[in-house]
Design a protein around this motif. Sequence first.
Motif, PDB file in Angstrom:
ATOM      1  N   PHE A   1       0.830  -1.212   0.000  1.00 40.06           N
ATOM      2  CA  PHE A   1       0.000   0.000   0.000  1.00 40.06           C
ATOM      3  C   PHE A   1       0.862   1.258   0.000  1.00 40.06           C
ATOM      4  CE2 PHE A   1      -3.714  -2.429   2.181  1.00 40.06           C
ATOM      5  CZ  PHE A   1      -4.059  -2.959   0.951  1.00 40.06           C
ATOM      6  N   ALA A   2       2.033   1.182   0.660  1.00 35.13           N
ATOM      7  CA  ALA A   2       2.936   2.336   0.658  1.00 35.13           C
ATOM      8  C   ALA A   2       3.518   2.572  -0.734  1.00 35.13           C
ATOM      9  CB  ALA A   2       4.053   2.124   1.676  1.00 35.13           C
ATOM     10  N   VAL A   3       3.870   1.501  -1.441  1.00 32.12           N
ATOM     11  CA  VAL A   3       4.371   1.634  -2.808  1.00 32.12           C
ATOM     12  C   VAL A   3       3.292   2.210  -3.721  1.00 32.12           C
ATOM     13  CG1 VAL A   3       5.180   0.363  -4.836  1.00 32.12           C
ATOM     14  CG2 VAL A   3       6.061  -0.219  -2.590  1.00 32.12           C
ATOM     15  N   ALA A   4       2.072   1.743  -3.550  1.00 33.71           N
ATOM     16  CA  ALA A   4       0.975   2.206  -4.401  1.00 33.71           C
ATOM     17  C   ALA A   4       0.575   3.644  -4.107  1.00 33.71           C
ATOM     18  CB  ALA A   4      -0.237   1.284  -4.232  1.00 33.71           C
ATOM     19  N   GLY A   5       0.900   4.125  -2.905  1.00 42.12           N
ATOM     20  CA  GLY A   5       0.534   5.488  -2.551  1.00 42.12           C
ATOM     21  C   GLY A   5      -0.863   5.611  -1.993  1.00 42.12           C
ATOM     22  N   LEU A   6      -1.284   4.604  -1.217  1.00 41.01           N
ATOM     23  CA  LEU A   6      -2.613   4.637  -0.612  1.00 41.01           C
ATOM     24  C   LEU A   6      -2.531   5.262   0.780  1.00 41.01           C
ATOM     25  CD1 LEU A   6      -3.978   1.117  -1.624  1.00 41.01           C
ATOM     26  CD2 LEU A   6      -4.164   3.286  -2.846  1.00 41.01           C
ATOM     27  N   PRO A   7      -3.514   6.091   1.142  1.00 45.12           N
ATOM     28  CA  PRO A   7      -3.484   6.717   2.469  1.00 45.12           C
ATOM     29  C   PRO A   7      -3.769   5.691   3.554  1.00 45.12           C
ATOM     30  CG  PRO A   7      -5.539   7.215   1.322  1.00 45.12           C
ATOM     31  CD  PRO A   7      -4.672   6.484   0.345  1.00 45.12           C
ATOM     32  N   PRO A   8      -3.237   5.914   4.763  1.00 47.88           N
ATOM     33  CA  PRO A   8      -2.403   7.062   5.178  1.00 47.88           C
ATOM     34  C   PRO A   8      -0.913   6.726   5.180  1.00 47.88           C
ATOM     35  CG  PRO A   8      -3.137   5.875   7.116  1.00 47.88           C
ATOM     36  CD  PRO A   8      -3.608   5.067   5.923  1.00 47.88           C
ATOM     37  N   LEU A   9      -0.497   5.812   4.330  1.00 48.05           N
ATOM     38  CA  LEU A   9       0.880   5.337   4.371  1.00 48.05           C
ATOM     39  C   LEU A   9       1.831   6.322   3.674  1.00 48.05           C
ATOM     40  CD1 LEU A   9       0.060   1.605   3.743  1.00 48.05           C
ATOM     41  CD2 LEU A   9       0.747   2.653   5.893  1.00 48.05           C
ATOM     42  N   LEU A  10       3.117   6.078   3.833  1.00 41.24           N
ATOM     43  CA  LEU A  10       4.136   7.053   3.467  1.00 41.24           C
ATOM     44  C   LEU A  10       4.070   7.450   1.994  1.00 41.24           C
ATOM     45  CD1 LEU A  10       6.606   8.660   4.416  1.00 41.24           C
ATOM     46  CD2 LEU A  10       8.016   6.678   3.867  1.00 41.24           C
ATOM     47  N   GLY A  11       3.789   6.489   1.098  1.00 40.19           N
ATOM     48  CA  GLY A  11       3.790   6.796  -0.319  1.00 40.19           C
ATOM     49  C   GLY A  11       2.649   7.695  -0.765  1.00 40.19           C
ATOM     50  N   PHE A  12       1.615   7.835   0.050  1.00 40.68           N
ATOM     51  CA  PHE A  12       0.470   8.657  -0.340  1.00 40.68           C
ATOM     52  C   PHE A  12       0.847  10.130  -0.467  1.00 40.68           C
ATOM     53  CE2 PHE A  12      -2.939  11.464   1.323  1.00 40.68           C
ATOM     54  CZ  PHE A  12      -3.826  11.366   0.270  1.00 40.68           C
ATOM     55  N   TRP A  13       1.657  10.621   0.476  1.00 36.23           N
ATOM     56  CA  TRP A  13       1.939  12.052   0.517  1.00 36.23           C
ATOM     57  C   TRP A  13       2.762  12.527  -0.683  1.00 36.23           C
ATOM     58  CZ3 TRP A  13      -1.407  13.627   3.829  1.00 36.23           C
ATOM     59  CH2 TRP A  13      -1.736  12.811   4.922  1.00 36.23           C
ATOM     60  N   PRO A  14       3.825  11.842  -1.068  1.00 39.10           N
ATOM     61  CA  PRO A  14       4.536  12.284  -2.283  1.00 39.10           C
ATOM     62  C   PRO A  14       3.670  12.253  -3.535  1.00 39.10           C
ATOM     63  CG  PRO A  14       5.891  10.766  -1.009  1.00 39.10           C
ATOM     64  CD  PRO A  14       4.531  10.740  -0.403  1.00 39.10           C
ATOM     65  N   LYS A  15       2.830  11.215  -3.673  1.00 36.89           N
ATOM     66  CA  LYS A  15       1.977  11.171  -4.865  1.00 36.89           C
ATOM     67  C   LYS A  15       0.929  12.279  -4.834  1.00 36.89           C
ATOM     68  CE  LYS A  15       2.617   6.662  -6.822  1.00 36.89           C
ATOM     69  NZ  LYS A  15       1.996   5.503  -7.476  1.00 36.89           N
ATOM     70  N   MET A  16       0.471  12.623  -3.652  1.00 35.22           N
ATOM     71  CA  MET A  16      -0.450  13.744  -3.545  1.00 35.22           C
ATOM     72  C   MET A  16       0.223  15.036  -4.002  1.00 35.22           C
ATOM     73  SD  MET A  16      -2.343  15.272  -0.143  1.00 35.22           S
ATOM     74  CE  MET A  16      -0.802  15.977   0.455  1.00 35.22           C
ATOM     75  N   VAL A  17       1.485  15.209  -3.630  1.00 40.72           N
ATOM     76  CA  VAL A  17       2.228  16.408  -4.049  1.00 40.72           C
ATOM     77  C   VAL A  17       2.429  16.400  -5.563  1.00 40.72           C
ATOM     78  CG1 VAL A  17       4.422  17.635  -3.850  1.00 40.72           C
ATOM     79  CG2 VAL A  17       3.366  16.649  -1.815  1.00 40.72           C
ATOM     80  N   LEU A  18       2.748  15.241  -6.127  1.00 39.41           N
ATOM     81  CA  LEU A  18       2.925  15.149  -7.582  1.00 39.41           C
ATOM     82  C   LEU A  18       1.627  15.462  -8.320  1.00 39.41           C
ATOM     83  CD1 LEU A  18       5.159  11.941  -7.795  1.00 39.41           C
ATOM     84  CD2 LEU A  18       5.849  14.283  -8.351  1.00 39.41           C
TER      85      LEU A  18
END
Length: 531
Positions: free
Chosen positions: A400-417
């Motif tokens: 889930f972090a790799v995919a960018g699903l909330p609230p895990l770490l990968g979500f925030w960078p993808k949200m910024v992108l």
Amino acid sequence: MAVSSTPKNLELPPAMIEGATAAADWLIVWPVALPMIGAAILVMARKRPEWQAPFAFTILLATLVANFMLYMRVQGEGPLTMTMGNWLPPYGISLAADSLSALFSLVSAFIMLVVILFVQSEIEVRENKFGYHPLLLLLLAGVSGGFLTGDLFNLYVWFEVMLIASFGLLIIGGRKIQLDGAVKYGFLNFLATTFFLIAIGFTYGLVGTLNMADIALKVPQVESGAIYAVAALFFLAFAMKAAAFPLNSWLPASYHAPDPAVSAVFAGLLTKVGVYALVRTHLLLIPQSHAYLQLLIEIIAGFTLVLAPLGAMAQTNARRALGFLVIGGIGAMMAGLAIGTPTGIFGLATYAVNSMLVMTALYLVVGLVERMGGTSDIRKLGGLYRANSWLSIMFITLVFAVAGLPPLLGFWPKMVLVQAGIEMSNYWMVSLILLNSILTSIAGTRLWAHIFWRDGREGVNSEQINTRIRPLPPRAKVWGLWPAGMLVAFIFVAGLVPQPLFKAGATAAFAVYDPGEYVGAVFGREAVAQE
């Protein structure tokens, strides 16, 4: 403040001309020097295998502390530079740390410290005897040197150091699959290095210097067609090293071959140096090339974002599938570079940190899966949730972090992108970033279902209990499960409290997008020409 030309009558600060360098300024050297010295000592002590792991851990701990002190110094005072031998820039060999390079170097040291613990769960006597720990330290020296160098030719040198160390780690086990992976890895990386060296030669011919800050000053005076050609060569070389489409086949063909700890280091660190070099060359050295190459970068980023998770879905080998997920993360970083705004670079920097941490952890967890199931073939796995539920939870959390699903770490960078794409009305790129998240979720959960959810091996008896699963031995629990679990816990907490990552990414983006402080730190503030 724009850098337009080389300043006339440049007066360098007296501290750069006379007297010894202040002890505090040597801080920039230690992230490179400590692992290099440690590697040399361990090679000399190769007949004392019992010294290898404790000494390597001590060196890595000291390197992490040095990196943390360097990062805090840069955050508080701005870029820090040192030119070797008291030769004034651009003639001396310079090290230069800004917020982006110090951040990446810090994360690299942290990852290597975790990996050196995990190594103790799987290392063989033969590997310990033939330089496993020195090669890991040498690899970190190359990675840190690549991030902290202020000279293009020395960036090439550090790439070579990384290549030598990684090649040694690939073949140290002596298995046929390792030799096969090393040939594919080595050939394409040597080819990328050749393109890089050619681009360096052209750069020197055009501007007469290889110091990065000096290049940034002199490039505006060069004829645009020639410098665009050089920028294209740099892009080709670094895109190959970063494993961007279509030059990415070497990564999944080689990263599954070595021991899981080595795969984890490769996935976490090596491709990120390529991305860092892309950012440096296209936004610091030759910023005018960004508009010229922007469409090409967008196309490559788009294909990388979509095709990588599709490639992961087609794999039956778990580590080969993870290789494609690494490539998908490179696509997200390339998207930030393509957008090219401060917000885009903010997203790139934060996603790179996420990818470094998460992909390292995923390879470590899959290494434990291989230990329990005896194979990396997901068709022959199944039932691991029943055997080790903690391992299952760690794996799905990382997916889930790799995919960018909330609230895990990968979500925030993808949200910024995504925000960066919307700000530039680049809805095509925004759509591809979101599509990548969906496809990565499918690819990752497919792996989880085959490995953990399904009771047995693939076939008519898939609902029967997998009798070939073996519990983790005590050594793997202590040195494997615990370090991997602590890294996953760190990633989970960092996702819940993303403010430190946001702050680090924002300052890194500012350092890249406004290089005046970087150039001024190398030459003195007088070197930053007024518009």
